[in-house]
Design an enzyme around this catalytic site. Sequence first.
Site, PDB file in Angstrom:
ATOM      1  CG  HIS A   1       0.987   0.406  -9.546  1.00 39.43           C
ATOM      2  ND1 HIS A   1      -0.326   0.432  -9.956  1.00 39.43           N
ATOM      3  CD2 HIS A   1       1.542   1.565  -9.981  1.00 39.43           C
ATOM      4  CE1 HIS A   1      -0.556   1.571 -10.601  1.00 39.43           C
ATOM      5  NE2 HIS A   1       0.556   2.274 -10.639  1.00 39.43           N
ATOM      6  N   GLY A   2       2.796  -3.799  -8.474  1.00 35.10           N
ATOM      7  CA  GLY A   2       3.886  -4.573  -7.895  1.00 35.10           C
ATOM      8  C   GLY A   2       3.400  -5.793  -7.155  1.00 35.10           C
TER       9      GLY A   2
END
Lengths: 419, 483
Positions: free
Chosen positions: B339-340
């Site tokens: 996700h990041g």
Amino acid sequence: MKRRILAVARRCTPAAVFSCLFLLSVATVCAFLLRALMTNDRISSVADLPRTVAEICKKSFPGKNVFVAAGGLAARAIGRRMCNNRVLLRNGHIGFVRCHVGDVRGKAAREIAFSRFLARRGIPFLHVQAPTGLDLERMLVSPVCDCNANEKAEEFVAQLRLGGVDVIDLIPRFAATADDVTRYFLKTDHHWNYDAAFEASEILAEHLAEKLRLPVADDKDVLCRMEWLRNQRNQWRSGGHAYRTGPLFAGVDDISWHVLASDATFSRVMYDRNGVIHRKSGKFEDVFVNAKVVQSCNWFADSAYVVFPKIAFIAVFKNPSALADRTVLILGDSFARPVPAYLSKVFARVVIVDPRHFRECRAFKGRTLSALVSETRPDVVVQFMNPTSLGADMGDAGLGRAEITDRMFDYGLSDGESL
Amino acid sequence: MLFTSIEFPFIFLPLVLAGYYVLPFRWNLKNYWLLAASICFYAWGEPKFVFVMLASIAFNYVAALAIERMCERRSQGDHTTIPRSPFPVPPFPAKCALALVVAGNLALIGVWKYCNFVTATLREWFPSWQGAIPQTSFLLPIGISFFTFQALSYVVDVYRGERAQRNPLILALYIALFPQLIAGPIVRYTTVRDQLTARRTTWDQFSGGVFRFVVGFNKKMLLANMMAEVADRAFSGVPGSAAFAWLGVVCYTLQIYFDFSGYSDMAIGLGRMFGFEFLENFNYPYVSKTATEFWRRWHMSLGSWFRDYVYFPLGGSRVGKGRLVFNLAVVWFLTGLWHGANWTFITWGCLYGVLIAGEKLTGCVEKVERSAALRVIYQPFTMLMVMLGWVLFRSDSIGAAGNYLAAMFGGAPLIDWQALFWSHEMAVPLVCALVGSAPILKARIFAHFWFVASGYAIQFLLFFVSVSCLVMNAHNPFIYFNF
């Protein structure tokens, strides 16, 4: 035949009807936008295409103002006080959610240096500080508004006075009328109205007459109010301009403006972006009043602030029958826009420059404000601005950008001259 | 280009639809038109990174063919079925080739997405190494996580017995198809394999697609964006009161759901308009009773991807408890990391790892299903954990998340003017968002013709309002845009 009709009717499910309506509306808008795209001559390469399409979508979007009005109506319908980064203030006006001005000392120093540059050339300089209606009376401001523009402008004015600059501070004068903000400020716009601009011009004209020792009779005010007719247009419909909130969110404005009852012949010279000169001459109304805008009065017209012409770059107004054969150079933002109309009674030549944008005009590319002063040879220079031109970080990304507002104080002085 | 920009629904989509339905399916003309449109779509916003995507497609195309050859699979007519055993034993060279391909794809993400994070972290942890480790500043190509995972899933499926696509342009279409290119759902090759080469769009399918697109558009433009007004303010600093902090996290919980599910709806709707049926990506996740159930309803394409390509190959649940915990830790660490590139995302992923591991080890999922009393306690707890997870997800750093959580639980005054103002301001949108986040409108009573017809009329009206908001607003990206 009946069977065919029934067969078609069976296929007209809600989904099918919905799809047809959707495709029809999309196709219509697509046709308008493509037409605008194909008649646009600014696409020179494939790399330009995305930017140009985005620009056309924003500016030529068909029914743009209808959509803006619908958005405003929808916001009100669900009880919201915020729409498009604007908030409905307690006094019924709309203001920016954020109108925050940063440090003003650097800008004050530059303006002080400019006033000294002019003093060395024997040209008087005056700073006129207009107020913004947004935070004029803090009690009237919605709690969600982060606005310190007037407060910072007072600090700026104090710095100028310490530096020896002659200042007319209009903020206290208009703050005294804050209970009735509609009297002097537009409801759907952060600008003041023409009544406010007229009163500000009266104060300015008196001050300049004294400063320049103009021949004015003791028993007459400089602008001679009796010689001005006040026009009013009630419920002038506006609000669709510049993606604001539409006329259904915060209502509409009354507009008022003044016309000089005089047979004098005025003239104006204005420049467009390509440097083309546009001349006009005639009576006061012919030169100063945008008759088409006043008469149109439709729901999706421009802001109520454009009765007097918009000066994007530079304009020169002349009145051979003026009180004094003098030239005043105004360095002003949009709040200064009506001032030449009123000062033209007094000064034979009024030159107004918008320092933020005048270099975007091809005829003035690369020129500096100090060079313009030398060319114009004014008898007095006036810097006329509202607090948001001090570099406010405003809720709308299109306004108050730092580099734009910084140009208000970019005089083009060399280091030696600025000392 | 975003789905919620003016140029997409009013210029790009009509032109693509017109070209698509004018061209015949013969000689794959429709597919090539879609491929060209997809490349233009990506290049519109990322003119340089489009070559990264094309390079990834070319690499995976060649790799899949090579692996298939190594596995010595032969086609049976036009189709091959997936072998009965989910894990056939291909020859060693194929395993090595697969490892290289996986490494290559992960290197692509690793460089563009994680290099800046890794170098910044190493420089922070080991200050003496700062001279040796330069701080990189790679820009993130939009959608790289999505199209790389799609490509990876394709290659692994070929390794497992799927027939490789011979036509590189068809493979490119599968990976680059614009509806799902930049923000999912992650489409498996097996689900669209047949649709890529043979599909017919019926009027009902097309109409359904249009409606789905409009619903997603409205979700994003109206609900998600309005919730974002409060969430952005709450998370821009430390909230002034606990009430505002809670309001902010509730709004962000709804914002991210409507933003992402709205985008997925648009992607699925667009797919249907062109004859593709993508799998659902959301199933009302906020009615979940357990964290396990939450991830069976939230971003289902990602959850199933990690399940099939990471969790099952590690052994899944059919292992001892220690190994189970390890498997879950790996999966959720990677989910967070996907996700990041920030410790907040990793912590967020690990939070779910802990919750799900706890549920599996205690048999909580089955117990909650059987016991209403337990459900009354555990379901709100699950929702609370989800919301606290979103605080981590939204915050810029662990410290900022900590400050926000402190404000929520007593570190700030109880209430302030912001909480009062925004509660009043958001009353109607919040009610609409809460209703929309639960399957209330799926009840049988709403299946009556007049309810359905009213629904269409309301959505059309809301589309008009959404376009109004679009005309007013300048920039309108999706939250998952940068993944």
